[in-house]
Design a protein around this motif. Structure first.
Motif, PDB file in Angstrom:
ATOM      1  N   ILE A  40      11.867   9.229  20.845  1.00 42.13           N
ATOM      2  CA  ILE A  40      11.691   8.857  19.503  1.00 42.13           C
ATOM      3  C   ILE A  40      10.293   9.206  18.807  1.00 42.13           C
ATOM      4  O   ILE A  40       9.256   8.763  19.265  1.00 42.13           O
ATOM      5  CB  ILE A  40      12.259   7.701  18.977  1.00 42.13           C
ATOM      6  N   THR A  41      10.157  10.285  17.957  1.00 41.14           N
ATOM      7  CA  THR A  41       9.105  10.747  17.524  1.00 41.14           C
ATOM      8  C   THR A  41       8.598  10.124  16.178  1.00 41.14           C
ATOM      9  O   THR A  41       9.505  10.393  15.139  1.00 41.14           O
ATOM     10  CB  THR A  41       8.736  12.150  17.495  1.00 41.14           C
ATOM     11  N   LYS A  42       7.680   9.292  15.854  1.00 38.29           N
ATOM     12  CA  LYS A  42       7.412   8.806  14.534  1.00 38.29           C
ATOM     13  C   LYS A  42       6.397   9.805  13.803  1.00 38.29           C
ATOM     14  O   LYS A  42       5.680  10.517  14.424  1.00 38.29           O
ATOM     15  CB  LYS A  42       6.770   7.649  14.614  1.00 38.29           C
ATOM     16  N   GLY A  43       6.082   9.724  12.367  1.00 37.63           N
ATOM     17  CA  GLY A  43       5.308  10.538  11.699  1.00 37.63           C
ATOM     18  C   GLY A  43       3.773  10.061  12.281  1.00 37.63           C
ATOM     19  O   GLY A  43       3.680   9.008  12.622  1.00 37.63           O
ATOM     20  N   CYS A  44       2.861  10.441  11.370  1.00 35.66           N
ATOM     21  CA  CYS A  44       1.545  10.147  11.541  1.00 35.66           C
ATOM     22  C   CYS A  44       0.886   8.945  10.760  1.00 35.66           C
ATOM     23  O   CYS A  44       0.022   8.416  11.015  1.00 35.66           O
ATOM     24  CB  CYS A  44       0.474  11.372  11.229  1.00 35.66           C
ATOM     25  N   CYS A  45       1.913   8.254  10.012  1.00 36.26           N
ATOM     26  CA  CYS A  45       1.631   7.103   9.139  1.00 36.26           C
ATOM     27  C   CYS A  45       1.396   5.954   9.991  1.00 36.26           C
ATOM     28  O   CYS A  45       2.462   5.700  10.904  1.00 36.26           O
ATOM     29  CB  CYS A  45       2.410   6.872   8.145  1.00 36.26           C
ATOM     30  N   LYS A  46       0.499   5.134   9.751  1.00 39.43           N
ATOM     31  CA  LYS A  46       0.344   3.725  10.487  1.00 39.43           C
ATOM     32  C   LYS A  46      -0.253   2.756   9.182  1.00 39.43           C
ATOM     33  O   LYS A  46      -0.904   3.041   8.523  1.00 39.43           O
ATOM     34  CB  LYS A  46      -0.333   3.859  11.681  1.00 39.43           C
ATOM     35  N   GLU A  47       0.092   1.669   9.498  1.00 39.41           N
ATOM     36  CA  GLU A  47      -0.504   0.527   8.552  1.00 39.41           C
ATOM     37  C   GLU A  47      -1.168  -0.560   9.198  1.00 39.41           C
ATOM     38  O   GLU A  47      -0.773  -1.074  10.621  1.00 39.41           O
ATOM     39  CB  GLU A  47       0.784  -0.370   7.815  1.00 39.41           C
ATOM     40  N   ALA A 102       0.980  -1.343  -0.015  1.00 39.01           N
ATOM     41  CA  ALA A 102       0.003  -0.191  -0.025  1.00 39.01           C
ATOM     42  C   ALA A 102       0.732   1.318   0.079  1.00 39.01           C
ATOM     43  O   ALA A 102       1.987   1.169   0.564  1.00 39.01           O
ATOM     44  CB  ALA A 102      -0.812  -0.071   1.144  1.00 39.01           C
ATOM     45  N   GLU A 103       0.293   2.329  -0.648  1.00 37.09           N
ATOM     46  CA  GLU A 103       1.303   3.604  -0.638  1.00 37.09           C
ATOM     47  C   GLU A 103       1.076   4.087   0.726  1.00 37.09           C
ATOM     48  O   GLU A 103      -0.037   4.192   1.417  1.00 37.09           O
ATOM     49  CB  GLU A 103       0.573   4.605  -1.640  1.00 37.09           C
ATOM     50  N   SER A 104       2.161   4.680   0.992  1.00 38.42           N
ATOM     51  CA  SER A 104       2.125   5.465   2.421  1.00 38.42           C
ATOM     52  C   SER A 104       1.874   7.022   1.952  1.00 38.42           C
ATOM     53  O   SER A 104       1.876   7.497   1.032  1.00 38.42           O
ATOM     54  CB  SER A 104       3.658   5.136   3.117  1.00 38.42           C
ATOM     55  N   CYS A 105       1.610   7.689   3.178  1.00 33.48           N
ATOM     56  CA  CYS A 105       1.296   8.970   3.058  1.00 33.48           C
ATOM     57  C   CYS A 105       2.565   9.907   2.916  1.00 33.48           C
ATOM     58  O   CYS A 105       2.297  11.096   2.816  1.00 33.48           O
ATOM     59  CB  CYS A 105       0.420   9.534   4.308  1.00 33.48           C
ATOM     60  N   GLY A 106       3.678   9.482   2.885  1.00 33.12           N
ATOM     61  CA  GLY A 106       5.105  10.368   2.776  1.00 33.12           C
ATOM     62  C   GLY A 106       5.471  10.881   3.999  1.00 33.12           C
ATOM     63  O   GLY A 106       6.430  11.469   3.954  1.00 33.12           O
ATOM     64  N   MET A 107       4.822  10.633   5.152  1.00 29.88           N
ATOM     65  CA  MET A 107       5.264  11.173   6.555  1.00 29.88           C
ATOM     66  C   MET A 107       5.762  10.094   7.395  1.00 29.88           C
ATOM     67  O   MET A 107       5.476  10.055   8.629  1.00 29.88           O
ATOM     68  CB  MET A 107       4.273  11.761   7.122  1.00 29.88           C
TER      69      MET A 107
END
Length: 136
Positions: free
Chosen positions: A60-67, A45-50
């Protein structure tokens, strides 16, 4: 003709049913926050790019994307019967059925027809009418 077509359609439908009931596949859903970005079945699946990960000294801060990955499993435990799984009574019934069914189709002994090539003589006149002899 119709019977053959229906038989073929039923066979194809049963084969497809077996194939679909034993097939497994994975559904991948990509989210950015709470918004669904992409859904894929047989590919990534395509991710949101973040997807960036920010490293600081303490967090450690992750972006807003999750699968979300959802696995749809097919039937794995097919029941394959072999001759070893049949008990004695079932074997007895099966062999007696086969024996009686095959004995239905025994051929008769060849009969010899002795008058097969006999041709009767040509009748010129009806002798019973000429002699006036009748069965009463």
């Amino acid at each position: 003709m119709l019977k053959q077509v229906l038989h073929k359609l039923f066979s194809i439908a049963m084969a497809l049913l077996l194939l679909l009931s034993t097939a497994s596949f994975t559904v991948v859903k990509s989210f950015c926050g709470d918004v669904l970005i992409d859904t894929a079945v047989f590919q990534k699946a395509e991710s949101c790019g973040m997807d960036m990960v920010i490293h600081t000294e303490t967090t450690i801060t992750k972006g807003c994307c999750k699968e979300e990955i959802e696995v749809v499993k097919g039937q794995e435990d097919l029941n394959l019967n072999t001759h070893k799984s049949i008990d004695f009574n079932q074997k007895l019934v099966l062999t007696s059925f086969v024996y009686t069914y095959l004995s239905l189709f025994e051929s008769l002994p060849k009969q010899i027809i002795s008058h097969k090539n006999y041709s009767p003589p040509n009748l010129i006149a009806d002798i019973q009418v000429l002699d006036q002899v009748f069965l009463i």
